[in-house]
Design a protein around this motif. Structure first.
Motif, short mmCIF file in Angstrom:
data_model
loop_
_atom_site.label_atom_id
_atom_site.label_comp_id
_atom_site.label_asym_id
_atom_site.label_seq_id
_atom_site.Cartn_x
_atom_site.Cartn_y
_atom_site.Cartn_z
N LEU A 6 -0.24 -11.59 0.96
CA LEU A 6 0.00 -11.40 2.38
C LEU A 6 -0.29 -12.68 3.16
O LEU A 6 0.48 -13.04 4.07
CB LEU A 6 -0.86 -10.25 2.91
CG LEU A 6 -0.48 -8.85 2.44
CD1 LEU A 6 -1.47 -7.83 2.95
CD2 LEU A 6 0.94 -8.48 2.88
N PHE A 7 -1.36 -13.37 2.83
CA PHE A 7 -1.73 -14.58 3.55
C PHE A 7 -0.60 -15.61 3.50
O PHE A 7 -0.34 -16.31 4.48
CB PHE A 7 -3.00 -15.18 2.94
CG PHE A 7 -3.55 -16.35 3.69
CD1 PHE A 7 -4.47 -16.17 4.71
CD2 PHE A 7 -3.16 -17.65 3.39
CE1 PHE A 7 -4.98 -17.24 5.42
CE2 PHE A 7 -3.66 -18.73 4.09
CZ PHE A 7 -4.58 -18.52 5.11
N GLN A 8 0.09 -15.67 2.36
CA GLN A 8 1.16 -16.64 2.20
C GLN A 8 2.51 -16.14 2.73
O GLN A 8 3.51 -16.85 2.66
CB GLN A 8 1.27 -17.01 0.71
CG GLN A 8 0.04 -17.75 0.21
CD GLN A 8 0.01 -17.93 -1.30
OE1 GLN A 8 1.05 -18.10 -1.94
NE2 GLN A 8 -1.18 -17.90 -1.88
N THR A 9 2.51 -14.93 3.29
CA THR A 9 3.71 -14.37 3.90
C THR A 9 3.76 -14.79 5.37
O THR A 9 2.76 -14.63 6.09
CB THR A 9 3.68 -12.83 3.80
OG1 THR A 9 3.65 -12.44 2.42
CG2 THR A 9 4.90 -12.23 4.47
N PRO A 10 4.87 -15.34 5.85
CA PRO A 10 4.95 -15.74 7.26
C PRO A 10 4.54 -14.61 8.20
O PRO A 10 4.96 -13.46 8.02
CB PRO A 10 6.42 -16.11 7.43
CG PRO A 10 6.87 -16.53 6.06
CD PRO A 10 6.12 -15.64 5.11
N GLY A 11 3.71 -14.93 9.17
CA GLY A 11 3.23 -13.94 10.12
C GLY A 11 1.83 -13.46 9.84
O GLY A 11 1.20 -12.83 10.71
N LEU A 37 0.79 -1.22 0.00
CA LEU A 37 0.00 0.00 0.00
C LEU A 37 0.83 1.28 0.00
O LEU A 37 0.44 2.27 -0.62
CB LEU A 37 -0.94 0.01 1.22
CG LEU A 37 -2.20 -0.83 1.10
CD1 LEU A 37 -2.88 -0.97 2.46
CD2 LEU A 37 -3.17 -0.20 0.09
N VAL A 38 1.95 1.29 0.70
CA VAL A 38 2.68 2.54 0.88
C VAL A 38 4.07 2.52 0.26
O VAL A 38 4.51 3.51 -0.31
CB VAL A 38 2.76 2.92 2.38
CG1 VAL A 38 3.65 4.14 2.60
CG2 VAL A 38 1.35 3.20 2.93
N SER A 39 4.76 1.44 0.36
CA SER A 39 6.11 1.39 -0.18
C SER A 39 6.32 0.03 -0.82
O SER A 39 5.36 -0.70 -1.08
CB SER A 39 7.14 1.64 0.93
OG SER A 39 7.14 0.58 1.85
N ASP A 40 7.58 -0.32 -1.05
CA ASP A 40 7.84 -1.63 -1.64
C ASP A 40 8.01 -2.70 -0.58
O ASP A 40 8.44 -3.81 -0.87
CB ASP A 40 9.07 -1.57 -2.56
CG ASP A 40 10.36 -1.29 -1.80
OD1 ASP A 40 10.28 -0.87 -0.63
OD2 ASP A 40 11.45 -1.46 -2.39
N THR A 41 7.67 -2.35 0.68
CA THR A 41 7.71 -3.32 1.77
C THR A 41 6.39 -3.29 2.52
O THR A 41 5.60 -2.36 2.41
CB THR A 41 8.86 -3.01 2.75
OG1 THR A 41 8.61 -1.75 3.39
CG2 THR A 41 10.20 -2.94 2.04
N ILE A 42 6.17 -4.31 3.33
CA ILE A 42 4.97 -4.37 4.16
C ILE A 42 5.06 -3.31 5.25
O ILE A 42 6.10 -3.15 5.89
CB ILE A 42 4.84 -5.77 4.79
CG1 ILE A 42 4.53 -6.81 3.72
CG2 ILE A 42 3.78 -5.80 5.88
CD1 ILE A 42 4.70 -8.25 4.19
N THR A 43 3.96 -2.59 5.45
CA THR A 43 3.88 -1.62 6.54
C THR A 43 2.62 -1.87 7.36
O THR A 43 1.80 -2.75 7.04
CB THR A 43 3.85 -0.17 6.02
OG1 THR A 43 2.61 0.06 5.33
CG2 THR A 43 5.02 0.13 5.11
#
Length: 350
Positions: A274-279, A227-233
């Motif tokens: 996101l669902f398939q991302t650990p955490g 949503l905001v950058s090239d990483t999860i926030t």
């Protein structure tokens, strides 16, 4: 509970809709913060201290789910223990149904309300999760879920795991704050404004506002992975916990039925990424989610029948969002697997 406290448990069981009225969430929470210096209002001090506090959650609740995710991504498990309430609550409080004898093993209480009353004997509002309890006193510190996860990122830094991602980078905070504000108003709370609408006008207004915002978010995510950058926030965490509940609950139970999430290609791929991302996905308990909404909201679902569908196996299907680039954890690393006792039971996830 007033119907404004939609995921708490007070007043008559199942009383969430007021005929003829728009749903308005009560946002007056216990706003103490746990900070590095511990300085708070009225002489109260709640400094960050390992093993002093207990995070109380329910996997069913979207607001609590994001606290579970952020705690996990940042690696705070070793300093902030977690207690889990069951998926349903009675008319009085969230309860520790999942623990032996129905008692939280650390706090020694059967109801989360006991921690609220320990601090405020006449506490008048809803008993909500997530909540953080001071273990030595057994009293609730805060249930301000909007600030809680931000403080995990900014005030608990000294206790982050090696490789923890920066979910609230200082140089992007203004943009993140703007995004999470509209997500809360139109999506996180928007589905409740549909589900708890007391008349047709209120429902129609909420419905239009929800799907207009989802379309805008879809456009935003069409060419960028997050949503905001090239990483999860923090912004991604907050949107995810609503999206993951959309098809199992909000589409049918809350009448958010213009289309399923799985029929919105961009958001569906984003949510699966996101669902398939650990955490993320490994914190999601679809069984408890459905039990909570369909069994607790009996004025919407008076039979309390929990639907068997939808098929959730497609959450593991390829999403191809990696083709947009991006680095999920930035310069950090994925979190390790969930700790013993915090694993979603087999067959209750996707």
């Amino acid at each position: 509970m007033s119907n404004e406290d939609a995921d708490s448990g007070t007043e008559s069981s199942g009383g969430y809709v007021t005929t003829g009225e728009e749903f308005v969430r009560d946002t007056n929470y216990i706003d103490n913060r746990i900070t590095r210096d511990g300085i708070g209002p009225e002489g109260e001090t709640f400094p960050v201290e390992p093993d002093r506090y207990r995070l109380i959650v329910a996997r069913a609740c979207p607001w609590a789910n994001r606290a579970i995710i952020v705690r996990r991504l940042l690696g705070l498990e070793s300093v902030l223990s977690m207690g889990m309430c069951g998926p349903t609550h009675d008319s009085d409080s969230w309860t520790f149904d999942l623990d032996p004898d129905g008692v939280d093993p650390v706090l020694g209480i059967p109801r989360l309300k006991d921690a609220y009353l320990k601090r405020y004997p006449d506490y008048p509002r809803g008993i909500t999760v997530p909540a953080i309890v001071d273990i030595p006193t057994g009293a609730v510190v805060t249930n301000e879920f909007r600030q809680m996860t931000l403080d995990f990122s900014t005030e608990w830094v000294e206790h982050h795991r090696e490789g923890a991602p920066d979910l609230y980078p200082e140089q992007r905070r203004e943009e993140i704050d703007d995004v999470i504000d509209v997500i809360f108003k139109d999506v996180n709370n928007g589905v409740y404004r549909c589900g708890f609408a007391g008349d047709q006008r209120a429902y129609d207004t909420a419905y239009d506002r929800l799907f207009e915002r989802l379309d805008q978010l879809s456009d935003r995510l069409r060419e960028q992975r997050y949503l905001v950058s090239d990483t999860i926030t923090e912004a991604d965490v907050r949107l995810f916990t609503t999206l993951v509940r959309f098809d199992p609950v909000y589409h049918g139970h809350f009448k958010c039925n213009r289309s399923t999430l799985s029929a919105m290609p961009v958001l569906w791929a984003y949510a699966r990424d996101l669902f398939q991302t650990p955490g993320f996905g490994d914190t999601v308990d679809f069984t408890q989610i459905k039990q909570h909404y369909y069994m607790v909201h009996t004025d919407i679902n008076p039979t309390a029948i929990v639907p068997r569908g939808p098929d959730l196996s497609n959450w593991r299907s390829p999403h191809h969002r990696e083709e947009l680039g991006g680095r999920p954890f930035g310069d950090g690393t994925p979190p390790p697997p969930p700790r013993d006792g915090e694993v979603v039971p087999a067959g209750q996830g996707a």
